[in-house]
Design a protein around this motif. Structure first.
Motif, PDB file in Angstrom:
ATOM      1  N   PRO A  28     -22.917 -13.974  -0.673  1.00 33.25           N
ATOM      2  CA  PRO A  28     -21.639 -13.916  -1.133  1.00 33.25           C
ATOM      3  C   PRO A  28     -20.773 -13.049  -0.332  1.00 33.25           C
ATOM      4  N   LEU A  29     -19.301 -13.339  -0.357  1.00 32.41           N
ATOM      5  CA  LEU A  29     -18.211 -12.622   0.220  1.00 32.41           C
ATOM      6  C   LEU A  29     -18.233 -12.366   1.830  1.00 32.41           C
ATOM      7  N   TRP A  30     -19.608 -12.083   2.266  1.00 33.70           N
ATOM      8  CA  TRP A  30     -19.658 -11.974   3.901  1.00 33.70           C
ATOM      9  C   TRP A  30     -19.393 -13.556   4.369  1.00 33.70           C
ATOM     10  N   ASP A  31     -19.809 -14.671   3.591  1.00 37.20           N
ATOM     11  CA  ASP A  31     -19.720 -15.853   3.966  1.00 37.20           C
ATOM     12  C   ASP A  31     -18.236 -16.413   4.331  1.00 37.20           C
ATOM     13  N   MET A  32     -17.423 -15.409   3.820  1.00 34.29           N
ATOM     14  CA  MET A  32     -15.831 -15.784   3.908  1.00 34.29           C
ATOM     15  C   MET A  32     -15.277 -15.473   5.156  1.00 34.29           C
ATOM     16  N   CYS A  33     -16.053 -14.869   6.240  1.00 34.88           N
ATOM     17  CA  CYS A  33     -15.431 -14.480   7.444  1.00 34.88           C
ATOM     18  C   CYS A  33     -15.391 -15.823   8.250  1.00 34.88           C
ATOM     19  N   ASN A  34     -14.169 -15.853   8.826  1.00 39.81           N
ATOM     20  CA  ASN A  34     -14.223 -17.004   9.909  1.00 39.81           C
ATOM     21  C   ASN A  34     -14.899 -16.806  11.507  1.00 39.81           C
ATOM     22  N   HIS A  35     -14.982 -17.859  12.022  1.00 38.78           N
ATOM     23  CA  HIS A  35     -15.475 -17.795  13.293  1.00 38.78           C
ATOM     24  C   HIS A  35     -14.724 -17.533  14.499  1.00 38.78           C
ATOM     25  N   THR A  36     -15.179 -16.649  15.654  1.00 44.70           N
ATOM     26  CA  THR A  36     -14.465 -16.571  16.903  1.00 44.70           C
ATOM     27  C   THR A  36     -15.756 -16.529  17.658  1.00 44.70           C
ATOM     28  N   ASN A  37     -15.319 -16.604  19.082  1.00 42.68           N
ATOM     29  CA  ASN A  37     -16.319 -16.304  20.249  1.00 42.68           C
ATOM     30  C   ASN A  37     -16.543 -14.914  20.132  1.00 42.68           C
ATOM     31  N   GLY A  38     -17.931 -14.785  20.487  1.00 41.53           N
ATOM     32  CA  GLY A  38     -18.541 -13.336  20.745  1.00 41.53           C
ATOM     33  C   GLY A  38     -19.918 -13.212  20.494  1.00 41.53           C
ATOM     34  N   LEU A  39     -20.255 -12.156  19.755  1.00 42.93           N
ATOM     35  CA  LEU A  39     -21.953 -11.803  19.774  1.00 42.93           C
ATOM     36  C   LEU A  39     -22.178 -11.663  18.332  1.00 42.93           C
ATOM     37  N   ILE A  40     -23.506 -11.536  17.762  1.00 40.72           N
ATOM     38  CA  ILE A  40     -23.817 -11.382  16.587  1.00 40.72           C
ATOM     39  C   ILE A  40     -23.608  -9.773  15.923  1.00 40.72           C
ATOM     40  N   THR A  41     -23.131  -9.743  14.990  1.00 41.59           N
ATOM     41  CA  THR A  41     -22.818  -8.200  14.390  1.00 41.59           C
ATOM     42  C   THR A  41     -23.142  -8.168  13.161  1.00 41.59           C
ATOM     43  N   THR A  42     -23.959  -8.837  12.683  1.00 41.87           N
ATOM     44  CA  THR A  42     -24.522  -8.990  11.362  1.00 41.87           C
ATOM     45  C   THR A  42     -26.142  -8.805  11.337  1.00 41.87           C
ATOM     46  N   GLY A  43     -26.809  -7.960  10.496  1.00 43.61           N
ATOM     47  CA  GLY A  43     -28.072  -7.938  10.405  1.00 43.61           C
ATOM     48  C   GLY A  43     -28.788  -7.604   8.973  1.00 43.61           C
ATOM     49  N   TYR A  44     -29.948  -7.488   8.875  1.00 42.47           N
ATOM     50  CA  TYR A  44     -30.486  -7.139   7.447  1.00 42.47           C
ATOM     51  C   TYR A  44     -31.283  -5.809   7.792  1.00 42.47           C
ATOM     52  N   ASN A  45     -30.810  -4.928   6.800  1.00 43.51           N
ATOM     53  CA  ASN A  45     -31.487  -3.572   6.886  1.00 43.51           C
ATOM     54  C   ASN A  45     -32.436  -3.778   5.628  1.00 43.51           C
TER      55      ASN A  45
END
Length: 600
Positions: free
Chosen positions: A272-289
């Motif tokens: 939830p909430l994080w999946d509101m972000c839209n897409h653009t070209n780039g690299l992965i910036t999300t991980g699980y701690n």
């Protein structure tokens, strides 16, 4: 929290369809299941089968009108409730807010200046809907008995989502009520809109997606109404095709793999909430701690207050974005079309070619890709084409000649042609093959561009035509590139230019440049449907936290089609490997250029 509308069968005379008897509905469901479970149609008959399945589904949908669960109000009405719930659960909520970005739909807007690589968003496990939470829910008893649920985590998530939506006391209601009411995946296309995709490379996956969704729906409708362990599910009175299509699209556009609490394996999750972000070209910036047991996201660039915060959904083609996420991404740096190539087993030199390819770690028959970039082929495809076009003498040289073993390493290196004649043949082949593929389309690129200028074109039709045009543009570039390369190497041959000779010392060069890595050390990226495996290489978070082995990357919405683009393949294939940060994250929404709430 908003009241959930009551589920009921509307009476005839009110503009709705008259109530249908359980027996009549079960007969229709059985007919649909049988139709979707029959043997695959013969080549060329797939569209006919799709039309037949769709007709059955539409008949069922008509009789189910008015039976779906819905919430009063709009998505936007519940955003404040979502943020309050997130804060209560310990998620970060201070650096951003949910905002409407016109054509891109809802997304996250920076509420303050955010620096690149700054941790600005974290979501604790308690907020996530996962296969594990499904097992511990009212769905648990059925999960323990049903092999399809056990084998397909994405289907489990879809039913979990429906059960929680129907539960007035579900802890996830603040999230569920902010999900789109419908999506822009091909499951929502009208028949005439799907027609625009005929002759494209995407059409088979689109038809399979619809067939698999219909089959799964029919199967679980029967299970829900007959299985003893499903008796307590809150779906018996309201499990419509529209409900399942919605759940499938919600999961398909948002699912991700995360580690289980003990870190021993991975599980699928909705974040939830994080999946509101839209897409653009780039690299992965999300991980699980794992240490803090939460999903974490760092900024892929500097953001000023008021700017939209983007993440990267992965190295997906536009076909994958359209089919699995419901949008077409303009300027997609990773767009590509598939090309199936193989050495004929009836060819006289088959054994020799297959052996050289095997030594290079490349199958004698596979699915490769033509890319939108220059050159349009990867090192793997270059190596395949060189072997494919080799003469018997050249094959023998690479099998038993001087430095034969080391020369295998040069097959994907543009600096070491096999021969000028070989280069001419392979680029001529590529030019011809791409030109032939262009001829399979029923419209030209110019006609597609003209159609896109029509103001009354529906969103789905526009998306389909954009995808069709993008395929043609990639093939056109391949034709142009092939012609230019062919002429270049023909000139080299005509002028008697010396062929660059391979020397054993060159192996150091090959091992130190990524573009020239030995083929045998690289995995075939485009084999079969698994191009998305490239995402496993993306990295996350370069700061100190990144060095913690408890952090694993997350790709929002990364898994393939919930229903599979083959015949009900297993769950998803998102990533959960340790990596580093830059900008790469799949969330499953729409993106630049495509409106609607389809993916947000």
């Amino acid at each position: 929290m908003g009241k959930k509308s009551r589920v009921k069968t509307q009476k005839s005379g009110t503009g709705a369809t008259a109530a249908v008897s359980p027996k009549e509905m079960m007969n229709l469901i059985s007919e649909l299941l049988q139709k979707c479970s029959s043997t695959a149609p013969s080549p060329g008959k797939e569209w006919e089968e799709y039309v037949q399945i769709r007709a059955l589904v539409e008949k069922i949908r008509k009789k189910q009108k008015g039976l779906s669960v819905s919430f009063e109000g709009t998505r936007e009405d519940f955003f404040s409730e979502l943020m309050a719930w997130a804060a209560e659960c310990g998620a970060s909520c201070d650096g951003f807010e949910i905002s409407n970005f016109a054509d891109e739909g809802y997304g996250l807007k920076a509420a303050k200046d955010i620096k690149a690589e700054e941790l600005f968003l974290w979501i604790p496990r308690k907020m996530l809907m996962t296969v594990e939470s499904a097992k511990n829910s009212v769905l648990g008893p059925l999960y323990s008995q049903d092999r399809i649920l056990q084998a397909m985590g994405n289907v489990t998530l879809a039913l979990h989502l429906l059960c929680e939506r129907a539960n007035p006391s579900s802890p996830w209601l603040p999230y569920i009520k902010t999900l789109p009411a419908d999506y822009d995946t091909p499951l929502y296309f009208e028949e005439e809109e799907v027609r625009h995709l005929l002759a494209t490379q995407a059409i088979q996956d689109v038809l399979s997606q619809y067939k698999n969704t219909a089959r799964q729906y029919a199967y679980f409708y029967k299970v829900i109404h007959t299985h003893p362990n499903a008796s307590k599910l809150p779906l018996k009175d309201a499990f419509t095709f529209d409900d399942y299509r919605w759940a499938v699209s919600s999961v398909m556009t948002r699912q991700n793999q995360i580690p289980t609490a003990d870190g021993s394996r991975v599980t699928l999750a909705l974040i939830p909430l994080w999946d509101m972000c839209n897409h653009t070209n780039g690299l992965i910036t999300t991980g699980y701690n794992l240490e803090d047991d939460r999903c974490e996201c760092v900024a892929l660039k500097d953001y000023k207050e008021g700017e939209q915060i983007y993440i990267f959904y992965g190295t997906r083609s536009n076909a994958e974005f359209v089919i699995h996420n419901g949008f077409f991404f303009e300027g997609n740096a990773h767009d590509r079309v598939k090309i199936k190539l193989g050495v004929s087993k009836s060819e006289r030199l088959y054994a020799m070619k297959a052996e050289v390819l095997a030594r290079a770690g490349i199958p004698a028959s596979s699915v490769f890709a033509l890319h939108c970039s220059e050159p349009p082929i990867t090192a793997q495809l270059l190596a395949f084409l060189r072997v494919f076009c080799m003469t018997e003498e050249e094959l023998r040289d690479y099998l038993v000649g001087d430095h034969a073993i080391n020369k295998i390493f040069t097959l994907g290196n543009t600096e070491f042609p096999v021969s000028w004649e070989n280069e001419i043949k392979l680029w001529t082949f590529l030019e011809t093959r791409a030109a032939l593929l262009l001829k399979t389309y029923k419209t030209t690129a110019e006609e597609d561009r003209s159609m896109l200028e029509k103001p009354d074109l529906s969103l789905h039709s526009r998306t389909a035509i954009k995808l069709r045009l993008a395929e043609k543009e990639i093939l056109e570039r391949a034709v142009s590139s092939g012609r230019a390369k062919r002429l270049h190497f023909q000139k080299q041959l005509d002028e008697g230019a010396p062929l660059p000779l391979y020397e054993e010392s060159d192996i150091a060069l090959l091992e130190n440049a990524d573009a020239k890595l030995p083929i045998i050390l690289r995995k075939l990226e485009e084999e079969d449907e698994c191009v998305q495996e490239e995402m496993n290489l993306a990295q996350i978070k370069p700061d100190a936290a990144c060095l913690d082995s408890s952090i694993t990357p997350v790709l929002n919405g990364q898994c393939k089609d919930l229903n599979g683009t083959q015949e009900d393949p297993p769950g998803g294939d998102a990533v959960v490997k340790e990596s580093k940060v830059e900008k790469h994250d799949p969330s499953t929404k729409r993106t630049e250029g495509e409106p609607k709430d389809g993916g947000k």
